[in-house]
Every structure is written in structure tokens, then in C-alpha cells.
Design a protein around this motif. Structure first.
Motif, PDB file in Angstrom:
ATOM      1  N   ILE A 260      -3.265  -7.278  -6.750  1.00  0.00           N
ATOM      2  CA  ILE A 260      -2.125  -7.165  -5.836  1.00  0.00           C
ATOM      3  C   ILE A 260      -2.307  -8.072  -4.624  1.00  0.00           C
ATOM      4  O   ILE A 260      -1.385  -8.788  -4.211  1.00  0.00           O
ATOM      5  CB  ILE A 260      -1.951  -5.698  -5.392  1.00  0.00           C
ATOM      6  N   GLY A 265       0.450  -9.314  -1.881  1.00  0.00           N
ATOM      7  CA  GLY A 265       0.818  -7.965  -1.472  1.00  0.00           C
ATOM      8  C   GLY A 265      -0.299  -7.291  -0.698  1.00  0.00           C
ATOM      9  O   GLY A 265      -1.370  -7.860  -0.508  1.00  0.00           O
ATOM     10  N   ILE A 276       1.266   0.648  -2.696  1.00  0.00           N
ATOM     11  CA  ILE A 276       1.615  -0.765  -2.608  1.00  0.00           C
ATOM     12  C   ILE A 276       2.702  -0.944  -1.554  1.00  0.00           C
ATOM     13  O   ILE A 276       3.724  -0.256  -1.580  1.00  0.00           O
ATOM     14  CB  ILE A 276       2.128  -1.288  -3.970  1.00  0.00           C
ATOM     15  N   SER A 283       0.569   1.187  -9.761  1.00  0.00           N
ATOM     16  CA  SER A 283       0.584  -0.274  -9.735  1.00  0.00           C
ATOM     17  C   SER A 283       1.125  -0.903 -11.011  1.00  0.00           C
ATOM     18  O   SER A 283       1.225  -2.124 -11.097  1.00  0.00           O
ATOM     19  CB  SER A 283      -0.833  -0.801  -9.474  1.00  0.00           C
ATOM     20  N   GLU A 293       7.041  -7.941  -8.005  1.00  0.00           N
ATOM     21  CA  GLU A 293       6.047  -8.994  -7.840  1.00  0.00           C
ATOM     22  C   GLU A 293       4.627  -8.454  -8.020  1.00  0.00           C
ATOM     23  O   GLU A 293       3.731  -9.179  -8.419  1.00  0.00           O
ATOM     24  CB  GLU A 293       6.198  -9.629  -6.455  1.00  0.00           C
ATOM     25  N   TRP A 294       4.465  -7.157  -7.742  1.00  0.00           N
ATOM     26  CA  TRP A 294       3.122  -6.559  -7.810  1.00  0.00           C
ATOM     27  C   TRP A 294       3.013  -5.444  -8.849  1.00  0.00           C
ATOM     28  O   TRP A 294       1.934  -5.165  -9.350  1.00  0.00           O
ATOM     29  CB  TRP A 294       2.743  -6.013  -6.436  1.00  0.00           C
TER      30      TRP A 294
END
Length: 377
Positions: A260, A265, A276, A283, A293-294
Motif C-alpha cells: 500500500i 497510500g 487504509i 486491503s 488504487e490500494w
């Protein structure tokens, strides 16, 4: 007379010139003087102290271990999907011939028992409408060479869990067929990965909010492939010994944290839970478009040959695993599975949910117990 008037006019003219002259502070009106209260300059007066600036970005993990970031509440309200009261039932993948009994109301308990092969038990939590879904399918119960099971734990509504339950099995099946007909080397792990990612991509195209953690079990010709994305878990009993076949995907994990942060992130600890961007506590999973995106949909898969010492497999959402350990779950279920020909797995499901509830679980709980002895080749 005229000279007196002229003298008065001259005096008025001079007075106007003096007032208009910027160089003459004597006639500068007092209300125009700038005071400390009208200009915010540093001083000892509390009225003149400038306001403190609030940082939107959360501090680093080392600098702040347990305190939530100042701006995370704003981000949370804007980006976290709202709760949706859809009252949708559990579903079965389209390629399956099995029909699952569904509840009429979202707050009812779902109980399914199928010919000693498996049992399903879903119970609504205390936080709102149920967001869990499941899939349980054995296309040909007489042959018992193929089966697909899954538990999907939704968050921010049930749309992602509903979508995954409807499509992930079909997408995996399609990937397998494409691999068999193509020139590429056939791989169950690869087909499952493509099925998960395809399901995620299709769900994101719909523009819906929310997400879902997934755990699935694919049985084919005596092979067992267990996959997960998120914190739903699969536990197998080997002669009474519990073994987790999956790893929970949480932002606090060292490898997940590294991944991440490498993508730009951050992970912050809010009230003892690693999240997150200060919001989501998992996750991996399907959906979660604002954190895509993560939060990846790529699953981890473990494949093994079903052996005689494999007794049963438990697939469950974190509503169970947050309160019950792996070995405790196996110890509760095993006495109900002594009679392989006539197991009482549904009663075992009920006992597990009761145990989790007694220990304070408020979450939805969904679990499937699969009798692996029935699928030994």
C-alpha cells in the motif's frame, strides 16, 4: 463686507486642503486607524492569535500509532458508501443447478442443509440490514466430482457481495474453459485469479458503491482450491487439527502495508484498528472504487488434493472469526461430523454462531461447512 466674506472662504479652503492632505496626521479621523483586532498580527492578546491550521493528510504510522488523523472523519463521510437496505437474498452462481432456499425478510436466519454434503447458516447482525451473501452449488450430486462454495462479506451495502455471489463462479468457469481451449498451460490458480479480477472489473463498471470480502472453495476431480480476498477465512480439519488455508488481508500485515505504501497510500491506526487512508480495515476485495488504487481484488489461492484425513472445511465471514479461534471452531463442529453418512453440520453451524454471539459479536455471520469426505475421489 466683501473682504470679510472673502476671508471666511479662504479659511474654509485651507481647512479642506489640510484634511485631504495625507501628510497631516492631526486631522486623520480616529475610526480609520488600524487596530490589533482588525489586523491579525501575532500578539499576546487572545483575540489576535491566528487560528491553527488543520492538516488533511494523516501523519505517518510511526508518528501516530493510535490517534485517528484529524481529516479522516471528513474523508470517511465523503468516501465511505452508505448503508443500503436492499433486503436481497443469498444467490447461487448461474452455472449451478442447485436451488437455495432464501428468506423473505432480511432479518431472518438462513438455514440450508443439502444431503449431508454441506450446510449453510447465515444470521443477521445487530448493526443493520444483512450485507453477507453466499453461493453453494453441486451441479451433479450423484457424481460429486465438482462443486463451488463461497461466502461474501459486504461493507457499505450488499451490492458488491450480491454481485460477486452471482458472477464469480461463472467467471472462474469461463476462465477455465478458455484455458482448456487455448494454447496456454491450464492452471486452476490462474483461472480463479482471472475470475476474481473480472468480477471486480465488471462491478466497478456499474458505478455502484461498497465492497465485499470473498472466500471461495472450488472442488473438481478430487482437487480442492481455496481462495480469498479480504478477511473471510477458510479452515480445514485434518484429523481434528485446525489449519487455516487462507490469510486475512488486513492493512496492518507487513506485506500488505508495504504494498500500500509503495503505491502512495498510507495506513493509520484508528481506535486500535489499522485502516487504509483512515477508512477501510481490509486491503483486498471486490469493489471499493474510491480506494481501488490500494484495495486489490487479486486473491491468494491454495490448492491441495483431498485426502481421507481431511474431514470438513469451514468457510466463514469475520463475524465468526473475530470471536472464535480456528481450533475452537473445529472442536465445536467435529462431534457433529462423526457419522460421515449422516452428519449434523447444520446443528454445528448453529452452535458456532451461538458461541460467537455469546462473546459479543454484532456483525453478520455467514458460514458454510463442507463434508470433504463426500468428495474423496
Amino acid at each position: 463686507m466683501h473682504s470679510r466674506v472673502r476671508s471666511r472662504r479662504d479659511k474654509l479652503t485651507m481647512n479642506r486642503l489640510v484634511i485631504m492632505a495625507p501628510e497631516s496626521p492631526v486631522f486623520f479621523p480616529s475610526p480609520l486607524v488600524f487596530s490589533p483586532t482588525s489586523v491579525k498580527t501575532p500578539s499576546s492578546s487572545p483575540r489576535s492569535t491566528p487560528q491553527k491550521l488543520t492538516m488533511v493528510a494523516c501523519p505517518s504510522r510511526k508518528a501516530k500509532e493510535t490517534t485517528p488523523c484529524p481529516g479522516s472523519d471528513t474523508v470517511l463521510k465523503r468516501k465511505r458508501p452508505p448503508m443500503l437496505d436492499l433486503k436481497l437474498p443469498p444467490v447461487v452462481a448461474s452455472w449451478c443447478s442447485t436451488t437455495v432456499k432464501t428468506p423473505e425478510k432480511a432479518d431472518e436466519v438462513v438455514e440450508v442443509e443439502e444431503d449431508g454434503l454441506y450446510s449453510v447458516y447465515c444470521k443477521r447482525g445487530r448493526r443493520g440490514p444483512t450485507e453477507d451473501r453466499y453461493v453453494a452449488a453441486v451441479p451433479d450430486e450423484r457424481v460429486r466430482k465438482k462443486a463451488f462454495f463461497g461466502v461474501f462479506d459486504g461493507h457499505g451495502g450488499s451490492k458488491a457481495a450480491e454481485f460477486a455471489a452471482k458472477n464469480i463462479g461463472s467467471n472462474i468457469e469461463a476462465a477455465m474453459e478458455a484455458a482448456r481451449s487455448g494454447e496456454s498451460v491450464y492452471s486452476v490458480e490462474r483461472a480463479i485469479r482471472e475470475g476474481y479480477i473480472k468480477t471486480d472489473e465488471d462491478f466497478l463498471k456499474e458505478g455502484s458503491r461498497g465492497g465485499a470480502c470473498c472466500v471461495t472453495a472450488l472442488i473438481s476431480e478430487g482437487e480442492l482450491a481455496v481462495s480469498n480476498a479480504g478477511d473471510c477465512r477458510a479452515v480445514i480439519s485434518r484429523g481434528g487439527v485446525a489449519e487455516a488455508l487462507t490469510t486475512d488481508h488486513n492493512p496492518g500485515q507487513a506485506d500488505e502495508l508495504k504494498r500500500i505504501e509503495a503505491l502512495g497510500g498510507y495506513v493509520d491506526c484508528c481506535n486500535g484498528v489499522w485502516r487504509i487512508q483512515g477508512t477501510l480495515a481490509v486491503s483486498r476485495g471486490i469493489g471499493d472504487r474510491y480506494l481501488k488504487e490500494w484495495v486489490i481484488a487479486e486473491p491468494e489461492t491454495k490448492t491441495l488434493r483431498i485426502k481421507p484425513e481431511f474431514e470438513f472445511l469451514i468457510l466463514a465471514s469475520d463475524g465468526l472469526w473475530d470471536k472464535v479461534t480456528n481450533q475452537e471452531a473445529v472442536d465445536v463442529v467435529r462431534p457433529y461430523c462423526v457419522d460421515v453418512e449422516n452428519p449434523k453440520t447444520l446443528s454445528a453451524c448453529q452452535k458456532l454462531v451461538e458461541l460467537s454471539g455469546k462473546r459479543g459479536s454484532l456483525d453478520d455471520i455467514s458460514l458454510i461447512i463442507i463434508q470433504l469426505q463426500k468428495f474423496v475421489p
